[in-house]
Enzyme design. Structure first.
Site, PDB file in Angstrom:
ATOM      1  N   ARG A  26      62.003  14.700  26.811  1.00 16.15           N
ATOM      2  CA  ARG A  26      61.285  13.424  26.910  1.00 16.15           C
ATOM      3  C   ARG A  26      60.382  13.398  28.137  1.00 16.15           C
ATOM      4  NH1 ARG A  26      65.758  12.517  23.989  1.00 16.15           N
ATOM      5  NH2 ARG A  26      65.790  10.842  22.412  1.00 16.15           N
ATOM      6  N   SER A 166      68.769   9.389  14.749  1.00  9.72           N
ATOM      7  CA  SER A 166      68.032   8.645  15.773  1.00  9.72           C
ATOM      8  C   SER A 166      66.641   9.213  16.036  1.00  9.72           C
ATOM      9  CB  SER A 166      68.819   8.647  17.089  1.00  9.72           C
ATOM     10  OG  SER A 166      68.907   9.960  17.624  1.00  9.72           O
ATOM     11  N   GLN A 167      66.448  10.511  15.810  1.00  7.52           N
ATOM     12  CA  GLN A 167      65.195  11.132  16.241  1.00  7.52           C
ATOM     13  C   GLN A 167      63.955  10.593  15.518  1.00  7.52           C
ATOM     14  OE1 GLN A 167      65.641  15.401  16.146  1.00  7.52           O
ATOM     15  NE2 GLN A 167      67.134  15.403  17.806  1.00  7.52           N
ATOM     16  N   ASP A 310      77.068  14.616  18.349  1.00  8.02           N
ATOM     17  CA  ASP A 310      76.860  16.026  18.672  1.00  8.02           C
ATOM     18  C   ASP A 310      78.118  16.678  19.234  1.00  8.02           C
ATOM     19  OD1 ASP A 310      74.263  16.115  17.787  1.00  8.02           O
ATOM     20  OD2 ASP A 310      73.365  15.784  19.755  1.00  8.02           O
ATOM     21  N   LYS A 337      72.402  18.412  11.102  1.00  7.97           N
ATOM     22  CA  LYS A 337      71.984  18.936  12.405  1.00  7.97           C
ATOM     23  C   LYS A 337      71.535  20.388  12.224  1.00  7.97           C
ATOM     24  CE  LYS A 337      72.932  15.094  14.595  1.00  7.97           C
ATOM     25  NZ  LYS A 337      71.908  14.299  15.315  1.00  7.97           N
ATOM     26  N   ARG A 341      77.576  20.583  10.482  1.00 10.39           N
ATOM     27  CA  ARG A 341      78.604  20.810  11.494  1.00 10.39           C
ATOM     28  C   ARG A 341      79.999  20.439  11.013  1.00 10.39           C
ATOM     29  NH1 ARG A 341      74.949  18.904  16.699  1.00 10.39           N
ATOM     30  NH2 ARG A 341      74.023  20.966  17.082  1.00 10.39           N
ATOM     31  N   LYS A 408      69.300  27.476  23.688  1.00  6.86           N
ATOM     32  CA  LYS A 408      68.685  26.183  23.375  1.00  6.86           C
ATOM     33  C   LYS A 408      69.011  25.125  24.418  1.00  6.86           C
ATOM     34  CE  LYS A 408      68.839  22.751  19.606  1.00  6.86           C
ATOM     35  NZ  LYS A 408      67.451  22.761  19.123  1.00  6.86           N
TER      36      LYS A 408
END
Length: 428
Positions: A26, A166-167, A310, A337, A341, A408
């Site tokens: 961000r 949310s993204q 997550d 994701k 997961r 990552k």
């Protein structure tokens, strides 16, 4: 394909968690959209950060990379062109945020990514929202995934978007804040609210005007402009989970540094869940440390994990060492994701003798005596690190395939953990 070889080991000493991925990405984006110079101190230098920087360079921002900081010359909220296809690689944030920002340009922008981005990380909710605001959008394979094309510009109006992930919500809010408003964004089934709150925290920091009604309706006047800024990235509370969990499953004593419990990152809730399970954890807010004492017994709990979804893979690992049963609920979005997961962690932990059952929106885990096994990360960084922690508490040797993905969020994972006594080796 590289792999980890992990053996059971006690831990000791202290470890510093890496800088926050979510804040770094961000900060890079908002710095690029600002006017004149922004300086970001202590950023996370990772694969995702590089993907974001490369994408923002295509939008006209300039970057100078230094050992402990990144300097950015921004575009003052104006995207005029994009000379190349944007590659998000494995980053859902880059995919969603840069697709949305691309819609500020009158020229077409194409965004693609790796296999996971092209097949597991849907961008359709965001495309639907942008389309309602006059943007031409297209999933080039017609399946709601990358590669995607957007051509703006965004027009003032009202859009409704699905909010389980949310993204896309954050992405649309960010893009609309710079466009010529006003806008109203209505969100169906809002989820992962702390991650949207993290984006809104950046709005507050930069003076971006908005109104938020229970994460379901947002009003934005648009026309945002602001000067560059200086920012120091805090520690990644998502990454802190792995060292805390490692101490618990090995019954070790460990101090974790760079943990800012006053930061808005939602994954700090996992620490209170560990405490509910019986973990002996002391928090020192002033010195930004968490001290895990040797904990001999943990108990299963029932957890609504949506606010910190997550963490599902690492919580599943710790639950294998807890008496009774642990029920993890409201995690359906975890299926979308970097991998599914829910199914992936259940499949791999079963190979290690775990009593774990997937449900439609979570997991049920019973206390298990884990045994080393050959397991697969699904090219998911959280899977790889969670399985490594499982290996530290399991009998025998655990081999984890496809571990390059750890770069990552935690490029120094192996070296950091080995310094506190872990036995993790990298091999071909």
């Amino acid at each position: 394909m590289r792999h980890y070889v992990v053996k059971k080991q006690k831990l000791r000493g202290n470890i510093q968690i890496p800088s926050s991925k979510s804040h770094t990405l961000r900060a890079l984006l908002f710095g690029a959209m600002g006017n004149n110079k922004t300086v970001i101190y202590n950023p996370l230098f990772s694969n995702d950060s590089k993907a974001m920087i490369d994408a923002l360079k295509n939008f006209g921002a300039c970057f100078e990379i230094h050992p402990n900081r990144i300097e950015i010359t921004g575009v003052n909220g104006k995207i005029t062109s994009c000379d190349d296809v944007l590659n998000a690689h494995n980053s859902g944030i880059v995919l969603r945020f840069c697709t949305a920002i691309g819609a500020l340009s009158t020229r077409p922008v194409v965004v693609t990514g790796d296999h996971s981005i092209r097949n597991a990380r849907s961008v359709q909710p965001l495309l639907n929202g942008l389309n309602q605001l006059g943007v031409r959008t297209e999933s080039l394979k017609g399946n709601g995934f990358a590669p995607v094309l957007v051509q703006g510009t965004i027009k003032s109006g009202i859009a409704t978007i699905s909010g389980e992930d949310s993204q896309p919500v954050s992405a649309l809010l960010i893009a609309c804040s710079f466009a010529n408003g006003p806008f109203q964004i209505d969100v169906r089934n809002p989820g992962e609210k702390p991650w949207v709150a993290l984006t809104l925290n950046w709005f507050d920091r930069l003076g971006i005007s908005y109104k938020n009604s229970d994460f379901s309706t947002y009003s934005l006047p648009g026309h945002t402009r602001y000067d560059g800024f200086e920012y120091t990235v805090p520690g990644d509370l998502s990454s802190s989970a792995f060292s805390i969990a490692a101490a618990l499953v090995t019954q070790s004593e460990l101090t974790i540094r760079n943990v800012d419990m006053d930061d808005c990152q939602g994954d700090k809730e996992l620490i209170s869940v560990f405490q509910q399970m019986g973990a002996l954890i002391d928090i020192d807010k002033q010195n930004k440390t968490v001290h895990v004492k040797k904990t001999n017994a943990l108990s299963g709990v029932t957890v609504d994990i949506n606010n910190f979804v997550d963490a599902i893979t690492i919580l599943a690992v710790v639950a294998c060492f807890a008496d009774g049963e642990t029920h993890i609920k409201n995690a359906a979005i975890a299926q979308q994701k970097e991998c599914n997961r829910i199914m992936s962690i259940a499949t791999e932990l079963k190979k290690m003798n775990a009593q774990i059952t997937p449900t439609k929106d979570g997991l049920i885990i019973k206390k298990s005596r884990l045994q080393g096994a050959e397991v697969f990360s699904y090219n998911d960084h959280r899977m790889a690190m969670s399985l490594a922690v499982a290996g530290l508490g399991a009998e025998g040797e655990t081999r984890i395939t496809a571990i390059e993905c750890v770069g990552k969020t935690y490029p120094t994972f192996v070296s950091d953990f080995n310094k506190i006594g872990a036995d993790i080796k990298e091999a071909l």
